[in-house]
Design a protein around this motif. Sequence first.
Motif, PDB file in Angstrom:
ATOM      1  N   PRO A 185     -24.081 -11.076 -56.740  1.00 35.98           N
ATOM      2  CA  PRO A 185     -22.923 -11.128 -55.834  1.00 35.98           C
ATOM      3  C   PRO A 185     -21.824 -12.069 -56.323  1.00 35.98           C
ATOM      4  O   PRO A 185     -22.082 -13.218 -56.676  1.00 35.98           O
ATOM      5  CB  PRO A 185     -23.541 -11.615 -54.526  1.00 35.98           C
ATOM      6  N   ASP A 195     -26.260 -13.304 -48.369  1.00 31.42           N
ATOM      7  CA  ASP A 195     -25.687 -12.324 -49.273  1.00 31.42           C
ATOM      8  C   ASP A 195     -26.724 -11.836 -50.278  1.00 31.42           C
ATOM      9  O   ASP A 195     -26.806 -10.646 -50.573  1.00 31.42           O
ATOM     10  CB  ASP A 195     -24.505 -12.939 -50.030  1.00 31.42           C
ATOM     11  N   PRO A 232     -22.709  -6.910 -49.734  1.00 32.32           N
ATOM     12  CA  PRO A 232     -23.701  -7.448 -48.792  1.00 32.32           C
ATOM     13  C   PRO A 232     -23.159  -7.687 -47.392  1.00 32.32           C
ATOM     14  O   PRO A 232     -23.862  -7.500 -46.402  1.00 32.32           O
ATOM     15  CB  PRO A 232     -24.139  -8.755 -49.449  1.00 32.32           C
ATOM     16  N   ARG A 233     -21.905  -8.093 -47.267  1.00 31.01           N
ATOM     17  CA  ARG A 233     -21.373  -8.399 -45.936  1.00 31.01           C
ATOM     18  C   ARG A 233     -21.021  -7.159 -45.133  1.00 31.01           C
ATOM     19  O   ARG A 233     -20.794  -7.230 -43.937  1.00 31.01           O
ATOM     20  CB  ARG A 233     -20.134  -9.281 -46.073  1.00 31.01           C
ATOM     21  N   TYR A 262     -28.052  -8.165 -50.587  1.00 30.58           N
ATOM     22  CA  TYR A 262     -27.808  -7.540 -51.896  1.00 30.58           C
ATOM     23  C   TYR A 262     -29.051  -6.803 -52.380  1.00 30.58           C
ATOM     24  O   TYR A 262     -28.990  -5.621 -52.733  1.00 30.58           O
ATOM     25  CB  TYR A 262     -27.374  -8.646 -52.868  1.00 30.58           C
ATOM     26  N   ARG A 314     -16.965  -9.511 -51.361  1.00 29.52           N
ATOM     27  CA  ARG A 314     -18.019 -10.001 -52.264  1.00 29.52           C
ATOM     28  C   ARG A 314     -18.974  -8.839 -52.556  1.00 29.52           C
ATOM     29  O   ARG A 314     -19.480  -8.179 -51.638  1.00 29.52           O
ATOM     30  CB  ARG A 314     -18.762 -11.155 -51.597  1.00 29.52           C
TER      31      ARG A 314
END
Length: 561
Positions: free
Chosen positions: A448, A307, A489-490, A311, A519
């Motif tokens: 995050p 992540d 990020p995901r 990010y 997230r």
Amino acid sequence: MWIPVLISLLLFEFARAELYTAITDLEDLLESEAFLVRTLHSNIAAEEAKLDALRRQAKLFEEVQNEAKRDISSFLLNPINAYLLVKRMTVDWKQTEMIMQENLYDNVLANFTFFKEQFKFPSDEDLRGAAEALIRLQDTYKLDTSSVARGELNGIQYSSALSASDCFELGRQSYNKQDYVHTSLWMKEALKKYEQEKNQTTTQKWEILEYLAYSTYMEGNVHGALQLTDELLRLFPNHQKALGNRAYYLAAISKEEEESRKQQDVASASQETNVQNDEAAVANSAENSESTTTDTPKESKGSYISDRAFYEALCRKEVTLSPEYEAKLKCHYVTHNNPYLLIGPLKEEEAYLDPRIVLYREVISDSEIEVIKKMSIPRLRRATVQNYKTGALETANYRISKSAWLKDHEDEVIERISKRVEDMTGLTTSTAEELQVVNYGIGGHYEPHFDFARPSEANAFSSLGTGNRIATVLFYMSDVAEGGGTVFPRLNLALWPKKGTAAVWMNLHASCNGDYRTRHAACPVLIGSKWVCNKWLHVVGQEFRRPCVPNEFQSVDQDYN
């Protein structure tokens, strides 16, 4: 003050001994007067040197002021200028104050002290925060140290170059955080600047070398640390700390060489055995290689490391949605079956399909934004996060911004915003939190995080009594020149601030379990100032607007449970 005292003592001695009766004593008196004249000239020279130093300081301060006056807003939106302003008001002016104290300029010094007491000057903590922010930008956006020192950000010249003193302070602040990588980077820049500036800086070369040598050692380069320490001792032979460090470095090098010799002896002794067992070693190597290929664990897509990497890559715009995926996204005029919206439908733009994240364009006006900012500015305080164990609010380095909270009944604009949130989401705001207004300044960011409370965070919203955060509505109240995106990020998704736009997403599945795909993070602001306001809606009150579906399929992320 000591000169009048010396004169008084001499005259007392002359009177006691009746010097006018002896020529030899008068010769001594003449020599004493010559000493006083030399002392007076020396004092005048020192005073002139101090005045020259003050003139140089004043010229530097005036140059910056003149540059800033051309466009104050743009000047302050530059993170380098912001750092340098804080540094001037903490370090440089303190040095100027010391010069004034030495010159006994009582009136000027009294006025300066009064001014400091009346107006809020930045503290050492502010300087530390400004330095950390600039280094955070350097890391997140992969900014070259030399370029930043020249006043460049992403290849664009935004400000004047940093001085040796400016670079030294960045290195010193990094050292205080035990961040030896950045200590080395900035002390090397300080050393370059020192050679260029020579006598025009108050920073001493031996001071730079002291920090640089130790940080070089902490990075594992003992030989380099020894070389820098030797250079320091040539400038300052009696530096006790450097002398002690030099002895330690020599011992470390000696130990390293001894261990190296032992390893060579062991390798030489076992060479014959290794040759005899070559075939077995090859077979064993092949077996291990196959095992490694099969059993090496792969990094989970949901891990913090992944992540964080995504990010920062998203913040740098290195990762984007594929053209194929973007082609599926649509824009609509929507009414959500709301009669009020029939005459003024919402401009809805899909940003992501699952989880559904949408943007509503032009849903907050400039006049409304000004009211919100005007109300919040006097209340802005360092933003806090909730301790997931205790539920208490506390500051954290992973969230750097200032925030304020506004209640609906305080102004019709705030009440109107809440009604607009209901129009956009179809949910009630009767159990929502107050409107949170946030300002991200120099290097402001939020790493995050989830907006909802996870199972391990049972106390997160217990004081509210309204259940978990079901949805987030994020209003962008300013454009941002560089950086400041909201990234997921995901999802490989980045939303970039556009004044008047609101982003909306659900934090929970229909089962009321958290959707870990939401997230998200706020990228550091590189150039500009970022204003947003948030409305967080909660589960209680939504029973008939978004009924719970207990058996709804969902992915559960074990990494965050």
